[in-house]
Design an enzyme around this catalytic site. Structure first.
Site, PDB file in Angstrom:
ATOM      1  N   CYS A   2      47.866  -0.330  53.586  1.00 22.52           N
ATOM      2  CA  CYS A   2      47.863  -1.782  53.668  1.00 22.52           C
ATOM      3  C   CYS A   2      49.024  -2.343  52.824  1.00 22.52           C
ATOM      4  O   CYS A   2      49.243  -1.908  51.701  1.00 22.52           O
ATOM      5  CB  CYS A   2      46.585  -2.448  53.214  1.00 22.52           C
ATOM      6  SG  CYS A   2      45.162  -1.993  54.202  1.00 22.52           S
ATOM      7  N   ARG A  27      53.295   0.816  55.339  1.00 26.99           N
ATOM      8  CA  ARG A  27      52.058   1.090  54.592  1.00 26.99           C
ATOM      9  C   ARG A  27      50.813   1.055  55.478  1.00 26.99           C
ATOM     10  O   ARG A  27      49.726   1.442  55.047  1.00 26.99           O
ATOM     11  CB  ARG A  27      51.899   0.074  53.461  1.00 26.99           C
ATOM     12  CG  ARG A  27      53.025   0.111  52.462  1.00 26.99           C
ATOM     13  CD  ARG A  27      52.799  -0.911  51.383  1.00 26.99           C
ATOM     14  NE  ARG A  27      51.680  -0.545  50.557  1.00 26.99           N
ATOM     15  CZ  ARG A  27      51.764   0.162  49.438  1.00 26.99           C
ATOM     16  NH1 ARG A  27      52.925   0.550  48.997  1.00 26.99           N
ATOM     17  NH2 ARG A  27      50.692   0.460  48.749  1.00 26.99           N
ATOM     18  N   TRP A  75      45.910  -0.887  57.275  1.00 27.11           N
ATOM     19  CA  TRP A  75      45.491   0.473  57.635  1.00 27.11           C
ATOM     20  C   TRP A  75      43.976   0.433  57.539  1.00 27.11           C
ATOM     21  O   TRP A  75      43.409   0.278  56.460  1.00 27.11           O
ATOM     22  CB  TRP A  75      46.078   1.488  56.663  1.00 27.11           C
ATOM     23  CG  TRP A  75      45.826   2.904  57.063  1.00 27.11           C
ATOM     24  CD1 TRP A  75      46.544   3.653  57.945  1.00 27.11           C
ATOM     25  CD2 TRP A  75      44.771   3.759  56.594  1.00 27.11           C
ATOM     26  NE1 TRP A  75      46.003   4.915  58.061  1.00 27.11           N
ATOM     27  CE2 TRP A  75      44.917   5.009  57.240  1.00 27.11           C
ATOM     28  CE3 TRP A  75      43.713   3.595  55.699  1.00 27.11           C
ATOM     29  CZ2 TRP A  75      44.055   6.078  57.021  1.00 27.11           C
ATOM     30  CZ3 TRP A  75      42.853   4.667  55.479  1.00 27.11           C
ATOM     31  CH2 TRP A  75      43.041   5.891  56.136  1.00 27.11           C
ATOM     32  N   ASN A 101      43.718  -4.642  49.947  1.00 33.56           N
ATOM     33  CA  ASN A 101      44.009  -3.222  50.130  1.00 33.56           C
ATOM     34  C   ASN A 101      43.014  -2.466  49.269  1.00 33.56           C
ATOM     35  O   ASN A 101      42.814  -2.813  48.114  1.00 33.56           O
ATOM     36  CB  ASN A 101      45.441  -2.933  49.657  1.00 33.56           C
ATOM     37  CG  ASN A 101      45.756  -1.452  49.644  1.00 33.56           C
ATOM     38  OD1 ASN A 101      45.165  -0.681  50.397  1.00 33.56           O
ATOM     39  ND2 ASN A 101      46.684  -1.055  48.796  1.00 33.56           N
ATOM     40  N   GLY A 102      42.388  -1.438  49.823  1.00 28.53           N
ATOM     41  CA  GLY A 102      41.432  -0.647  49.049  1.00 28.53           C
ATOM     42  C   GLY A 102      40.065  -0.674  49.691  1.00 28.53           C
ATOM     43  O   GLY A 102      39.927  -0.997  50.875  1.00 28.53           O
ATOM     44  N   GLU A 491      55.154  22.896  55.383  1.00 31.06           N
ATOM     45  CA  GLU A 491      55.773  21.572  55.459  1.00 31.06           C
ATOM     46  C   GLU A 491      56.335  21.317  56.862  1.00 31.06           C
ATOM     47  O   GLU A 491      56.188  20.219  57.412  1.00 31.06           O
ATOM     48  CB  GLU A 491      56.869  21.453  54.384  1.00 31.06           C
ATOM     49  CG  GLU A 491      57.779  20.240  54.468  1.00 31.06           C
ATOM     50  CD  GLU A 491      57.065  18.905  54.299  1.00 31.06           C
ATOM     51  OE1 GLU A 491      55.845  18.875  54.087  1.00 31.06           O
ATOM     52  OE2 GLU A 491      57.746  17.870  54.429  1.00 31.06           O
ATOM     53  N   LYS A 495      55.121  18.282  59.312  1.00 32.17           N
ATOM     54  CA  LYS A 495      56.043  17.294  59.899  1.00 32.17           C
ATOM     55  C   LYS A 495      55.803  17.191  61.403  1.00 32.17           C
ATOM     56  O   LYS A 495      55.771  16.093  61.961  1.00 32.17           O
ATOM     57  CB  LYS A 495      57.517  17.677  59.649  1.00 32.17           C
ATOM     58  CG  LYS A 495      58.001  17.554  58.231  1.00 32.17           C
ATOM     59  CD  LYS A 495      58.304  16.141  57.782  1.00 32.17           C
ATOM     60  CE  LYS A 495      57.170  15.474  57.080  1.00 32.17           C
ATOM     61  NZ  LYS A 495      56.937  15.736  55.689  1.00 32.17           N
ATOM     62  N   GLU A 498      52.335  15.459  62.153  1.00 35.92           N
ATOM     63  CA  GLU A 498      52.213  14.021  61.902  1.00 35.92           C
ATOM     64  C   GLU A 498      53.147  13.197  62.773  1.00 35.92           C
ATOM     65  O   GLU A 498      52.820  12.074  63.135  1.00 35.92           O
ATOM     66  CB  GLU A 498      52.352  13.681  60.417  1.00 35.92           C
ATOM     67  CG  GLU A 498      53.677  13.952  59.772  1.00 35.92           C
ATOM     68  CD  GLU A 498      53.682  13.611  58.275  1.00 35.92           C
ATOM     69  OE1 GLU A 498      52.870  12.811  57.803  1.00 35.92           O
ATOM     70  OE2 GLU A 498      54.546  14.166  57.572  1.00 35.92           O
ATOM     71  N   HIS A 514      46.059  39.253  60.139  1.00 39.53           N
ATOM     72  CA  HIS A 514      44.642  39.205  59.757  1.00 39.53           C
ATOM     73  C   HIS A 514      43.866  38.188  60.588  1.00 39.53           C
ATOM     74  O   HIS A 514      42.759  37.811  60.212  1.00 39.53           O
ATOM     75  CB  HIS A 514      44.516  38.894  58.259  1.00 39.53           C
ATOM     76  CG  HIS A 514      45.169  39.935  57.401  1.00 39.53           C
ATOM     77  ND1 HIS A 514      44.664  41.209  57.243  1.00 39.53           N
ATOM     78  CD2 HIS A 514      46.338  39.909  56.700  1.00 39.53           C
ATOM     79  CE1 HIS A 514      45.464  41.917  56.456  1.00 39.53           C
ATOM     80  NE2 HIS A 514      46.497  41.149  56.117  1.00 39.53           N
ATOM     81  N   LYS A 617      51.859   5.165  54.599  1.00 38.94           N
ATOM     82  CA  LYS A 617      52.767   5.798  53.638  1.00 38.94           C
ATOM     83  C   LYS A 617      52.087   6.131  52.317  1.00 38.94           C
ATOM     84  O   LYS A 617      52.291   7.185  51.755  1.00 38.94           O
ATOM     85  CB  LYS A 617      53.944   4.859  53.403  1.00 38.94           C
ATOM     86  CG  LYS A 617      55.009   5.431  52.493  1.00 38.94           C
ATOM     87  CD  LYS A 617      55.744   6.548  53.166  1.00 38.94           C
ATOM     88  CE  LYS A 617      56.775   7.189  52.275  1.00 38.94           C
ATOM     89  NZ  LYS A 617      57.185   8.495  52.813  1.00 38.94           N
TER      90      LYS A 617
HETATM   91  O1  M6R Z   1      52.973   9.508  47.722  1.00 40.81           O
HETATM   92  P1  M6R Z   1      52.501  10.932  47.629  1.00 40.81           P
HETATM   93  O2  M6R Z   1      53.608  11.893  47.433  1.00 40.81           O
HETATM   94  O3  M6R Z   1      51.414  11.112  46.601  1.00 40.81           O
HETATM   95  O4  M6R Z   1      51.858  11.221  49.049  1.00 40.81           O
HETATM   96  C1  M6R Z   1      51.239  12.441  49.334  1.00 40.81           C
HETATM   97  C2  M6R Z   1      50.981  12.587  50.807  1.00 40.81           C
HETATM   98  O5  M6R Z   1      50.159  11.562  51.265  1.00 40.81           O
HETATM   99  C3  M6R Z   1      52.285  12.579  51.613  1.00 40.81           C
HETATM  100  O6  M6R Z   1      53.162  13.570  51.187  1.00 40.81           O
HETATM  101  C4  M6R Z   1      51.969  12.795  53.116  1.00 40.81           C
HETATM  102  O7  M6R Z   1      51.474  14.076  53.317  1.00 40.81           O
HETATM  103  C5  M6R Z   1      53.200  12.523  53.970  1.00 40.81           C
HETATM  104  N1  M6R Z   1      52.828  11.779  55.136  1.00 40.81           N
HETATM  105  C6  M6R Z   1      53.871  13.755  54.439  1.00 40.81           C
HETATM  106  O8  M6R Z   1      54.961  13.496  55.249  1.00 40.81           O
END
Ligand code: M6R
Length: 622
Positions: A2, A27, A75, A101-102, A491, A495, A498, A514, A617
């Site tokens: 948010c 956000r 969000w 937000n929250g 990672e 990527k 997401e 395994h 984000k």
């Molecule tokens: O702001 P942060 O680094 O604490 O965020 C952690 C994760 O939410 C963040 O890395 C998330 O996995 C990203 N969308 C990855 O691209």
């Protein structure tokens, strides 16, 4: 999670608020809304979907002229992302508007109380109760009070449980907007005769670089005549803590790229260089004066925990290899969301490294607080100055990635790895596990990494073609790696998941046999992060064997390999070349093609690269 904007000044509030929302849309983008105060009344427009839908609505139903207002990009937590649940929410007599937000954890009890009084709810959200409660509280504050709205909000905040940032305005107080925060981000901006509130500074960076940090359980009033006043939930006025934002408006724009993510990928050489800048001496030693831990503090460390989420946790997994290798201190990497539930063993000699781009991730913050309560020392590695995680840590090393807008983290990841390595080398020197000249060798290697990353970026066109031609129509992609290549594989898979909404899994290459090898059938794409043939002798050979194993079962192999490594060629359907560099530094180059691949697959599928579905984000709920 948010985005929130508040404004009081001399411009059209609609323009300022919409501009702020545009910059905060990363956000959350389930719905957006705006409220302005004009002519003794509130005027609200809100719409489900992205900000563009709200912009279109404002075209059809323009708002009146106004110089104060607020906005929200959502969000969703409570209630589906429809028009009805979009913020702002307005009180039952239409005087108070609230954005939030929250999560307000006791909203059900508060809502039941309001419903018993016959107040009808207009949404499914936890937020709406706040509007009604503030409406009531406002009526009980004497009309001649110094700030009636602020006092009303304060009274309500003391009834709320959970985490919240609130921004609130009242039709009878056109010159005031109130913000409040508990465990959720909010900053204030100071312009020339105008004042701002924002979830982060990008909300107002187009107008001012002067900001005020807000602490937990504080209320911030912005008022046309009085400026900014901050009081605690206990009513005690707080000293203002000013700072200047060290990046500018242009950093928050796409700068000619189609996507913020592409721009952020391209910024990585500079980000690596910036994160090193000023922290290395000419003779190749580490200077971390800004980290408020003494050499003795570092010598006393007997165990390290790294806590983080998502991409930041993969940076932590990579750092573990370097930390243990260079310092010989045992290091565990934990998902922050799991950490405190398994009762980890911590004491004063434990160093907890909390890695977070945003500095606001609730899972990481709660894990940090748990560690703090057990008397561990907390060192934050963070990209956002003044955010909650560094504020609550004993020490901080800031990554200097600049603002990261694309929801998928890229440049922050590389900066986090570099920052962790600086800490590891510093620990190694003060503890004497590495001699000065050994540290200097690694420092030299680190210094060459911006150029190496730059070279990778120069060779990405075939990777883009590969993404379009070979991956965009696949239903699953597997990623393999060993040693530091394993977190890079994780990672890469994250990527792709997401951004392209594809089934993608990262595996430790040795683990495949395994079980996961059963996933492989004819044509399954398998992306392999291959270590240097010059590194640990057995590692390269073992990965080549793993490539052969999947190939024998029909996999199509895409191998990321060092320049000059010809041993992989016979077993790879495609080779992506990266410059040769020492094993521990390799993630800084091998991660880059995986970012580019995911971005390109998503773009080829016509998806929104910067704002993937269901994500936000900064994840400020647990
Ligand atoms: O702001 P942060 O680094 O604490 O965020 C952690 C994760 O939410 C963040 O890395 C998330 O996995 C990203 N969308 C990855 O691209």
């Amino acid at each position: 999670m948010c985005g929130i904007v508040g404004y009081v000044g001399n411009r059209q509030a609609q323009d300022v608020v919409m501009e702020g929302l545009r910059r905060l849309e990363y956000r959350g983008y389930d719905s957006a809304g705006i409220a302005v105060v004009s002519g003794g009344a509130l005027h609200v427009r809100k719409k489900s979907g992205k900000l563009a839908n709200l912009t279109a609505l404002l075209g059809d139903e323009p708002l009146p002229e106004a110089t104060s207002g607020m906005g929200h990009t959502r969000w969703a937590t409570h209630g589906p992302p429809n028009d009805r649940n979009a913020h702002p929410h307005v009180s039952y007599v239409g005087k108070v508007a609230v954005v939030h937000n929250g999560i307000i954890e006791n909203f059900a009890a508060l809502r039941a109380g309001l419903e018993e009084r016959g107040i009808e709810m207009g949404s499914d959200t936890d937020t709406e109760v706040v509007a009604h409660l503030v409406q009531d509280a406002f009526e009980t504050v004497p009309a001649d009070s110094a700030s009636r709205l602020r006092e009303a909000v304060r009274a309500v905040c003391n009834q709320l449980e959970g985490a919240f940032t609130l921004v609130i305005c009242h039709a009878d107080e056109p010159d005031t907007v109130i913000g409040a925060r508990r465990n959720s981000p909010l900053v204030a901006g100071l312009g020339d005769g105008e004042y701002f509130l924002g979830s982060d500074v990008s909300a107002f960076i187009a107008h001012t670089r002067e900001a005020i940090e807000l602490g937990q359980d504080q209320i911030c009033e912005i008022n046309r005549d009085r400026g900014v006043t901050v009081v605690g939930f206990d009513g005690v006025e707080a000293q203002l803590s000013h700072y200047t934002i060290d990046w500018d408006d242009a950093a928050a724009e796409k700068g000619g790229y189609d996507w913020f993510m592409l721009k952020e990928i391209a910024e990585q050489p500079a980000v690596v260089a910036d994160t090193l800048r000023g922290r290395l001496t000419e003779s190749g030693q580490i200077v971390l004066d800004e980290v408020r831990l003494s050499d003795q503090d570092f010598r006393d460390v007997t165990k390290i925990f790294i806590i983080a989420c998502g991409t930041s946790s993969y940076a932590g997994m990579i750092a573990k290899y370097a930390i243990e290798h260079w310092t010989r201190i045992p290091c565990e990497v934990e998902l922050a969301s799991e950490f405190r539930y398994r009762d980890p063993v911590l004491d004063r000699s434990t160093l907890v490294i909390a890695i977070s781009q945003s500095g606001e991730t609730m899972d990481t913050l709660m894990a940090l607080r748990h560690a703090k309560a057990q008397h561990a020392r907390i060192l934050a590695i963070c990209n956002t100055i003044g955010s909650t995680i560094p504020r609550e840590s004993d020490a901080v090393l800031y990554t200097r990635a600049g603002v990261e807008i694309a929801v998928a983290s890229t440049k922050a990841f590389l900066a986090q790895i570099v920052a962790c390595y600086l800490i590891a080398l510093h620990l190694a020197s003060v503890r004497g596990t590495k001699w000065g000249d050994e540290v200097a060798v690694v420092v030299d290697q680190l210094r060459s990494m911006p150029e190496a990353v730059d070279r990778v970026l120069d060779t990405m066109e075939p990777v883009r073609e590969l993404a379009r031609a070979e991956l965009a129509d696949q239903s699953q992609v597997l990623f393999l790696g060993r040693h530091v290549g394993f977190p890079v594989a994780l990672e890469g898979a994250l990527k792709l998941k997401e951004l392209a909404y594809m089934h993608a899994e990262g595996f430790a290459a040795g683990e495949l046999k395994h079980g996961p090898i059963a996933l492989i059938s004819d044509g399954t794409p398998v992306i392999v992060v291959c270590p240097s043939p010059r590194g640990r002798d057995s590692l390269h050979g073992k990965v080549i064997s793993n490539i052969q194993e999947v190939r024998a079962r029909g996999a199509k192999t895409i191998v990321i390999a060092e320049e000059g490594d010809e041993e992989v060629t016979p077993f790879a359907d495609h080779v992506i070349r990266v410059p040769s560099c020492p094993t521990l530094l390799a993630p800084l180059v091998t991660a880059v093609p995986l970012q580019v691949l995911a971005c390109e697959v998503a773009a080829a599928k016509g998806l929104d690269v910067d704002q993937p579905r269901n994500l936000a984000k900064s994840v400020t709920v647990e």
